[in-house]
Motif scaffolding. Structure first.
Motif, PDB file in Angstrom:
ATOM      1  N   ARG A   1       0.829  -1.205   0.000  1.00  0.00           N
ATOM      2  CA  ARG A   1       0.000   0.000   0.000  1.00  0.00           C
ATOM      3  C   ARG A   1       0.862   1.254   0.000  1.00  0.00           C
ATOM      4  N   PHE A   2       0.624   2.090  -0.998  1.00  0.00           N
ATOM      5  CA  PHE A   2       1.195   3.431  -0.986  1.00  0.00           C
ATOM      6  C   PHE A   2       0.084   4.386  -0.548  1.00  0.00           C
ATOM      7  N   THR A   3       0.377   5.719  -0.559  1.00  0.00           N
ATOM      8  CA  THR A   3      -0.586   6.671   0.023  1.00  0.00           C
ATOM      9  C   THR A   3      -1.979   6.521  -0.593  1.00  0.00           C
ATOM     10  N   ASN A   4      -2.066   6.524  -1.926  1.00  0.00           N
ATOM     11  CA  ASN A   4      -3.380   6.480  -2.581  1.00  0.00           C
ATOM     12  C   ASN A   4      -3.553   5.303  -3.535  1.00  0.00           C
ATOM     13  N   ALA A   5      -2.652   4.330  -3.455  1.00  0.00           N
ATOM     14  CA  ALA A   5      -2.735   3.190  -4.379  1.00  0.00           C
ATOM     15  C   ALA A   5      -2.159   1.940  -3.698  1.00  0.00           C
ATOM     16  N   ARG A   6      -2.883   0.853  -3.869  1.00  0.00           N
ATOM     17  CA  ARG A   6      -2.374  -0.442  -3.395  1.00  0.00           C
ATOM     18  C   ARG A   6      -1.931  -1.204  -4.641  1.00  0.00           C
ATOM     19  N   LEU A   7      -0.637  -1.541  -4.695  1.00  0.00           N
ATOM     20  CA  LEU A   7      -0.100  -2.214  -5.886  1.00  0.00           C
ATOM     21  C   LEU A   7       0.088  -3.706  -5.609  1.00  0.00           C
ATOM     22  N   ILE A   8      -0.163  -4.524  -6.633  1.00  0.00           N
ATOM     23  CA  ILE A   8       0.121  -5.958  -6.533  1.00  0.00           C
ATOM     24  C   ILE A   8       1.096  -6.348  -7.638  1.00  0.00           C
ATOM     25  N   ASP A   9       1.826  -7.407  -7.377  1.00  0.00           N
ATOM     26  CA  ASP A   9       2.716  -7.951  -8.407  1.00  0.00           C
ATOM     27  C   ASP A   9       3.056  -9.391  -8.034  1.00  0.00           C
ATOM     28  N   ASN A  10       3.563 -10.134  -8.974  1.00  0.00           N
ATOM     29  CA  ASN A  10       3.924 -11.525  -8.700  1.00  0.00           C
ATOM     30  C   ASN A  10       4.830 -12.043  -9.796  1.00  0.00           C
ATOM     31  N   ILE A  11       5.548 -13.106  -9.478  1.00  0.00           N
ATOM     32  CA  ILE A  11       6.226 -13.898 -10.504  1.00  0.00           C
ATOM     33  C   ILE A  11       5.937 -15.372 -10.246  1.00  0.00           C
ATOM     34  N   THR A  12       5.860 -16.156 -11.314  1.00  0.00           N
ATOM     35  CA  THR A  12       5.760 -17.604 -11.166  1.00  0.00           C
ATOM     36  C   THR A  12       7.060 -18.214 -11.687  1.00  0.00           C
ATOM     37  N   LEU A  13       7.480 -19.284 -11.047  1.00  0.00           N
ATOM     38  CA  LEU A  13       8.741 -19.944 -11.401  1.00  0.00           C
ATOM     39  C   LEU A  13       8.526 -21.448 -11.422  1.00  0.00           C
ATOM     40  N   ASP A  14       9.305 -22.122 -12.230  1.00  0.00           N
ATOM     41  CA  ASP A  14       9.297 -23.586 -12.202  1.00  0.00           C
ATOM     42  C   ASP A  14      10.637 -24.021 -11.611  1.00  0.00           C
TER      43      ASP A  14
END
Lengths: 283, 283
Positions: A267-280
């Motif tokens: 969570r930033f001040t006015n935005a909640r950011l998501i991210d991810n990576i998938t790996l094998d």
């Protein structure tokens, strides 16, 4: 490009295409299209005879405290992007067309929901799976395209298609990123200039975790700690979660091995950011 | 007749038929076939190019106090009946084929369940709707056949097909009866000779209610009282319920009008019998 607003007309159209042996690529969205959607449409265009885009802000997947009415809409712009992306059919039904009366049946998602973002959005994925079940029967696509930005949604759709035996191929599309690695999102505009400079650290943290795994780290807690440390060092964001699971089952792991996901929300001040990576990961 | 045990083979077969433009009539059952099932198969045979019968005792629709293991099975006899009925494909999957792991999604039935037999079988129709969703995608029929003996099941399937937009026509088939009016059921053999003589009174009571409505009666309570009185006068059975609803919505009525159902369940010593009639009543 044809714009279709009724279920009946859409079912007739796609039934015709199937009878003609044409493959149908389907990109279901809630509209307000951005480059992430354009990437889905591009891939659908490359792989199919017909491309169907749906734009429907689905009330069923909004919680009581989530503002369905304030969800951004811009049909004129969406139409332009759809045309430019080579969409053949734009399905744009009203809420009463999709939900003319209380549903007598709904899809209940039993697995893959009580983790990541699903934890704080009870019922959200039930609404997603229910509207997709309807849309899949209306469009009857050969392939359906979803962005890996929302990896949990992809996992839920994978379960829906597999467990209900939909004759549809799920195509996950990699997250589209800015040059500095930040995942593209309509929420990025809510970041302050300073936060925007910090935000690429989210993906950098995931890349650091990837390298640690490549170098032999197999402890999920150590990976989470590494990602958290990095984000706390390089940003002012507040960590919602950093989690490691098997993918797409989203089960906790004792030891990192096989197909896995590392996912985070900050969570930033006015935005909640998501991210991810998938790996094998080799055992 | 071909017997198919895997989902993959079944999907391939029916996809071929659809590509050839052939219509597929589907009769889903739990096996132990009787004349009621034969009537469904007969109608499916008359109306379609291909007839598919499934025999699958679905654990998901049995409650914790209902005995899944003791449900009667006789595959040899079922095969003979299927062949004699002109079935093309008999789908006979194992439980592990249908449920190889915990389902990540299920169908939850929200309407039409808390009345009639559904009242005392919580979760039963969720199990029915879930397995039918799977079977519908495996068989992809043109038409699906269900007996009106279980009118509530027909109502639930009607909701499932309509609300999820399955491109399938639901065909309800009238209840098959003995010469004296008793609805055919595998449970009739559990009646004592005296009870067997009394049991036709159930249908006779429904016919009496029909005549009362034809003669102008529009009060649901009066109709229920009439049916109950008749059954109590002419049988030793204990009434579980006698109910009147709109059909297929199964909503309570202030006044009898439109499409309605009169349904009953009566317990004899070793058998609980159900029966119903549907009527289209002018206002």
């Amino acid at each position: 490009m044809m714009i279709i607003q009724t279920i009946q007309e859409m079912q007739q159209k796609t039934a015709q295409y199937r009878q003609q042996g044409k493959s149908i690529g389907f990109v279901p969205t809630m509209g307000y299209l951005h480059e992430g959607h354009a990437a889905l449409l591009k891939k659908a265009r490359e792989e199919n005879d017909i491309v169907v885009l749906s734009v429907f802000v689905n009330p069923l997947q909004f919680g009581p405290n989530e503002d369905f009415d304030r969800y951004p809409r811009d049909m004129e712009r969406d139409e332009k992007i759809a045309k430019a992306s080579g969409v053949d059919l734009l399905f744009y039904p009203s809420v009463t067309e999709m939900y003319p009366r209380p549903l007598s049946v709904q899809v209940a998602v039993k697995e893959r929901v009580d983790v990541l973002c699903g934890k704080s959005r009870p019922g959200h994925f039930d609404g997603v799976a229910t509207v997709l079940t309807k849309l899949f029967h209306i469009v009857m696509p050969t392939r359906a395209y979803f962005g890996m930005k929302d990896a949990q949604q992809v996992a839920v759709v994978d379960g829906l298609i597999r467990d209900f035996h939909f004759p549809i191929e799920l195509v996950p599309v990699p997250t589209v990123r800015e040059a500095d690695g930040l995942a593209k999102s309509s929420r990025n505009v809510y970041l302050s200039p300073e936060e925007r400079k910090e935000a690429p650290a989210l993906y950098a943290a995931l890349q650091k975790a990837k390298r640690a795994i490549e170098n032999g780290e197999r402890n999920p807690s150590a990976i989470c700690a590494l990602v958290e440390d990095y984000i706390q060092t390089y940003t002012h964001g507040i960590i919602d979660y950093v989690e490691v699971y098997s993918y797409p089952d989203l089960q906790p792991l004792q030891k990192i091995s096989g197909k896995i996901i590392i996912a985070l929300a900050v969570r930033f001040t006015n935005a909640r950011l998501i991210d991810n990576i998938t790996l094998d990961v080799e055992s």
